[in-house]
Design a protein around this motif. Structure first.
Motif, PDB file in Angstrom:
ATOM      1  N   THR A   1       0.850  -1.197   0.000  1.00 35.72           N
ATOM      2  CA  THR A   1       0.000   0.000   0.000  1.00 35.72           C
ATOM      3  C   THR A   1       0.883   1.243   0.000  1.00 35.72           C
ATOM      4  OG1 THR A   1      -0.130   0.290   2.398  1.00 35.72           O
ATOM      5  CG2 THR A   1      -1.674  -1.285   1.399  1.00 35.72           C
TER       6      THR A   1
ATOM      7  N   TYR B   1      -4.802  -5.347  -5.176  1.00 36.34           N
ATOM      8  CA  TYR B   1      -6.233  -5.626  -5.314  1.00 36.34           C
ATOM      9  C   TYR B   1      -6.618  -5.807  -6.780  1.00 36.34           C
ATOM     10  CZ  TYR B   1      -6.569  -0.658  -6.490  1.00 36.34           C
ATOM     11  OH  TYR B   1      -6.413   0.562  -7.091  1.00 36.34           O
TER      12      TYR B   1
ATOM     13  N   MET C   1     -15.445  -2.339  -7.901  1.00 38.81           N
ATOM     14  CA  MET C   1     -14.211  -1.632  -7.542  1.00 38.81           C
ATOM     15  C   MET C   1     -14.504  -0.139  -7.488  1.00 38.81           C
ATOM     16  SD  MET C   1     -11.576  -3.764  -9.983  1.00 38.81           S
ATOM     17  CE  MET C   1     -10.118  -2.810  -9.536  1.00 38.81           C
TER      18      MET C   1
ATOM     19  N   THR D   1      -9.989   3.230  -8.897  1.00 36.85           N
ATOM     20  CA  THR D   1      -9.106   2.121  -8.517  1.00 36.85           C
ATOM     21  C   THR D   1      -8.690   1.255  -9.699  1.00 36.85           C
ATOM     22  OG1 THR D   1     -11.012   0.727  -7.949  1.00 36.85           O
ATOM     23  CG2 THR D   1     -10.011   2.006  -6.171  1.00 36.85           C
TER      24      THR D   1
ATOM     25  N   TYR E   1     -15.465 -10.042  -6.451  1.00 38.11           N
ATOM     26  CA  TYR E   1     -14.490  -9.300  -5.652  1.00 38.11           C
ATOM     27  C   TYR E   1     -15.002  -7.885  -5.460  1.00 38.11           C
ATOM     28  CZ  TYR E   1     -10.064  -7.282  -4.059  1.00 38.11           C
ATOM     29  OH  TYR E   1      -9.089  -6.653  -3.328  1.00 38.11           O
TER      30      TYR E   1
ATOM     31  N   TYR F   1     -13.642  -4.090  -3.929  1.00 35.73           N
ATOM     32  CA  TYR F   1     -12.616  -3.215  -3.346  1.00 35.73           C
ATOM     33  C   TYR F   1     -13.280  -1.868  -3.136  1.00 35.73           C
ATOM     34  CZ  TYR F   1      -8.127  -0.939  -2.481  1.00 35.73           C
ATOM     35  OH  TYR F   1      -7.081  -0.256  -1.899  1.00 35.73           O
TER      36      TYR F   1
ATOM     37  N   GLN G   1     -11.521   1.095   1.774  1.00 36.49           N
ATOM     38  CA  GLN G   1     -10.254   0.372   1.698  1.00 36.49           C
ATOM     39  C   GLN G   1      -9.245   1.124   0.853  1.00 36.49           C
ATOM     40  OE1 GLN G   1      -9.631  -2.600   3.500  1.00 36.49           O
ATOM     41  NE2 GLN G   1      -7.574  -1.865   3.012  1.00 36.49           N
ATOM     42  N   GLY G   2      -9.722   1.742  -0.234  1.00 37.72           N
ATOM     43  CA  GLY G   2      -8.830   2.510  -1.099  1.00 37.72           C
ATOM     44  C   GLY G   2      -8.213   3.690  -0.376  1.00 37.72           C
TER      45      GLY G   2
ATOM     46  N   ASP H   1      -5.661   2.354   2.207  1.00 36.14           N
ATOM     47  CA  ASP H   1      -4.419   1.926   1.557  1.00 36.14           C
ATOM     48  C   ASP H   1      -3.619   3.091   0.979  1.00 36.14           C
ATOM     49  OD1 ASP H   1      -4.955  -0.714   2.138  1.00 36.14           O
ATOM     50  OD2 ASP H   1      -5.735  -1.205   0.155  1.00 36.14           O
TER      51      ASP H   1
END
Length: 762
Positions: A40, A170, A193, A197, A339, A341, A345-346, A349
């Protein structure tokens, strides 16, 4: 090796002398071993008008069977630690990277953790010389994933290698899970996502690997905005070269392999306009649907007809915001996301920009407005007698002074920061966007006089404005600076340098809200874009508190819904009421407050003083416990940085309490009710003490200048040797010459430490 005392070795030495040789002895090649892998970037911490980053996550080792298939992480510790001290960290990274095997080592042996269940025992100690080979772990991986020889050929197909654009962890997971699912026969896939991202990059690599493996030979990429197709074609997809074409002008050329198209270009209400039917239903074996939360989500849409026509193809839906309403469902069509993301979380990170919110509540919005008896608007139209509130403003009733006030507050903000910060103002409708453009022009006559494109209305009905969309999102293009819009720019617009998003629009759809917030989440370090501000006039940011804001998508589609039209309730529908224009009603700000993005991903809505007090009292039960922690720290700046990472916003707090206060005084005052001292007061107190008397005149000159530096800028400069390179120290000599005044570096550092102790004496 026998002569080496392991206890004296650093962690890096343990890696070099014991762990790396053990891994290589097990037949792992150099290309399969990556050391000190940065996973990250570290969360961006906003400190007033400046930013810093938290610590990035780094794995000591990532072991891959092939570059695109990581299998294991290894965490190393000094030999003074136990064998398993690194295991929890290794498991954290293994979960992040979606890999099945984790190892921890202190140089004596390995502790092995199996997440697949194929070994029988979850954790076991293994000697250094018995580290498993890549072939052995690959075999176990394939057993776990259910990959036979044919499927293995697909999943081991290499990525397109672009050294200028390495994949983030990711993105690899999204790509690998999708390719594996397709290899195992799954034909409907949803990838979620967050905006910014790299959904399109992930789509390109998925297509590339399946195409090169010969599994998918003809691919259709669908989007519903020209700008999305254009960005895709000239950016990530450019590597397809002559194998790629764009479907346009209702012409079909069937010799290509990669087709890009607008939904609108291949669909229509008349049969001869349904260009997609010129292809056979089996022509495409892979269809990618970008921003699939829009038209393709509705069951009775023309766009859904296209997907059903090519139903034999594998179909992948891409979105930041899967749409789940009573009438519309992505999950019902594509299945649960393979999945996800998230924005949270972005930001955590450090790949996405955090935000702060300025909530501005206006009196007429809160209390409503009722016309006087027989009152007419500016055009002489009698105004219907009822109470008008925020739902009506700029839809049924226009309070022109309200528009002017919003324009004024936006201008004030830009003047206080940078008048050339890219800004999007979201309005209720096209008419509102035009009136807002006019109001902002009138607030900025100097800059609009220099260039008429300083403010532009960019809406779907206006060709002049739409023509400037590319310039607005181009970081190198200065104009337009401010764009007023209603819906056109709410999704799919890659506005990398947008620093201000203004919400003068009621937003009741979570999907639309997420998309709008996504216009600001991209980071562009080259242009100083690390965070963005949301200025909210319509309480839209209350949606941040909704549990659905950043949660996993949940299917709520009602198959027997009462609304059979398939039209989403999220749509912005103008009613048929007459619109009144009132220009003589004053509008005022009732309350204006700033809210910050907290370390838990939620907005800090209480006062910063209350939030800081609660945060600090979790760690320090008394002033004495804090003072002990502070005084024992080698560097005070490390404590400050640690607390900033945990959400203590010193710069913002200083603005609320007093700008010249040191973080130490802010903590003592806010958390423990101590009367604060300014930095200058602390510096002056030290100068009046006898601390300087133990040093010679030349050394005293340096210490005096250091105190002045502290009074002006704070403790960070005091603790860095780099301070000796700047004014006024550069006039005293080189850093080496200055240190000689103290008869050596250790004596200088000791003098600075003593100076700190004097500064922070209560």
């Amino acid at each position: 090796m026998e002569d080496i005392d392991k206890k004296e070795l650093s962690e890096r030495d343990i890696c070099t002398k014991f762990i790396t040789p053990a891994i290589k002895q097990a037949n792992w090649k150099e290309r399969q071993i990556r050391e000190e892998v940065k996973l990250t970037n570290g969360r961006i911490i906003v400190k007033g008008s400046t930013t810093s980053r938290g610590k990035p996550k780094r794995a000591d080792y990532v072991l891959s069977y092939k570059p695109n298939i990581p299998l294991a992480v290894v965490e190393a510790k000094k030999n003074t630690h136990t064998l398993g001290d690194g295991m929890q960290q290794a498991l954290l990274y293994a979960e992040m990277l979606d890999v099945p095997f984790a190892f921890s080592s202190n140089g004596d042996a390995f502790l092995f953790h199996d997440r697949t269940g194929t070994f029988g025992k979850v954790e076991a100690e293994i000697p250094l010389e018995s580290f498993p080979s890549p072939e052995f772990l690959w075999q176990k991986y394939c057993e776990w994933k259910g990959l036979d020889e044919g499927r293995q050929k697909i999943v081991t197909q290499n990525y397109f290698i672009d050294h200028r654009k390495s994949l983030r962890y990711y993105q690899r997971i999204a790509i690998n899970r999708t390719v594996e699912a397709i290899a195992k026969g799954q034909n409907r896939i949803l990838l979620v996502m967050a905006t910014g991202t790299g959904k399109t990059l992930a789509a390109f690599q998925i297509i590339w690997r399946l195409w090169k493996a010969g599994v998918k030979k003809r691919i259709l990429y669908l989007a519903d905005r020209n700008i999305l197709i254009k960005q895709t074609r000239i950016n990530d997809f450019k590597h397809f070269g002559n194998a790629m074409t764009k479907i346009q002008n209702h012409e079909v050329e069937k010799s290509y392999e990669i087709y890009l198209s607008l939904y609108q270009a291949v669909s229509g209400t008349e049969e001869d306009k349904n260009i997609y039917k010129q292809f056979s239903p089996e022509f495409f074996d892979l269809v990618i649907i970008d921003e699939c939360h829009r038209g393709s989500a509705a069951e009775d849409s023309v766009w859904r007809e296209i997907l059903e026509y090519f139903s034999s193809a594998t179909q992948i839906g891409l979105t930041a915001t899967p749409k789940e309403t009573k009438d519309v469902s992505n999950i019902h069509y594509f299945g649960e996301p393979i999945y996800t993301y998230s924005l949270k979380q972005g930001i955590e990170d450090g790949f996405l920009a955090p935000y702060r919110v300025i909530r501005i509540d206006l009196d007429k919005d809160l209390a409503g407005w009722r016309p006087e008896k027989n009152q007419v608007d500016r055009y002489g139209t009698p105004i219907e007698d009822r109470i008008y509130n925020q739902k009506d403003f700029d839809r049924n009733l226009v309070l022109e002074k309200r528009t002017e006030l919003v324009a004024k507050k936006v201008t004030e903000f830009l003047k206080a920061n940078d008048r050339f910060d890219k800004t999007i103002v979201f309005c209720e409708n096209i008419d509102h966007a035009e009136r807002m453009r006019e109001a902002i022009v009138n607030e900025n006559p100097d800059l609009t006089g220099e260039n008429r494109k300083y403010v532009m209305r960019i809406t779907g009905d206006n060709p002049e404005g739409k023509a400037e969309l590319d310039n607005f999102i181009d970081p190198e293009s200065r104009y337009p600076v401010i764009a007023t819009t209603s819906k056109l720019m709410s999704t799919g617009v890659d506005a990398q340098t947008c620093k201000l998003i203004v919400l003068d629009k009621r937003i009741e759809s979570m999907t639309e809200f997420k998309q709008i917030i996504g216009r600001g989440t991209r980071i562009n370090e080259d242009y100083g874009k690390f965070y963005f501000t949301i200025m909210d006039f319509k309480k839209a940011t209350e949606l941040f508190a909704d549990p659905d804001f950043d949660g996993e998508p949940v299917e709520i589609y009602d198959f027997e819904g009462e609304n059979g039209s398939g039209k989403s309730r999220d749509m912005d529908e103008e009613n048929n009421r007459e619109k009144y224009f009132v220009n003589d009603v004053d509008v005022d700000v009732v309350i204006e407050r700033t809210q910050y993005y907290g370390p838990d991903g939620k907005l800090i809505t209480e006062s910063l003083k209350d939030y800081t007090r609660k945060t600090l009292l979790k760690d320090f039960e008394s002033l004495d416990s804090f003072l002990k922690y502070w005084n024992e720290a080698e560097k005070k700046q490390e404590i400050i940085s640690e607390l900033e990472e945990r959400g203590v916003l010193f710069d913002a707090l200083a603005e609320e309490v007093g700008k010249d206060l040191d973080p130490f005084d802010l903590i003592c005052h806010v958390a423990f009710d101590r009367p604060p001292m300014s930095r200058k007061e602390r510096a002056d107190r030290v100068k009046k003490s006898d601390y300087f008397s133990k040093y010679g005149e030349n050394a005293q000159e340096v210490l005096d200048a250091l105190l002045d530096k502290y009074a002006d800028d704070g403790i960070e400069d005091l603790e860095s040797l780099n301070v000796l390179k700047v004014q006024p120290f550069d006039r005293m000599g080189t850093p080496l010459e200055i240190i000689k005044r103290f008869e050596g570096k250790n004596n200088y550092l000791e003098a600075v430490k003593g100076l700190e102790n004097q500064i922070y004496t209560l």
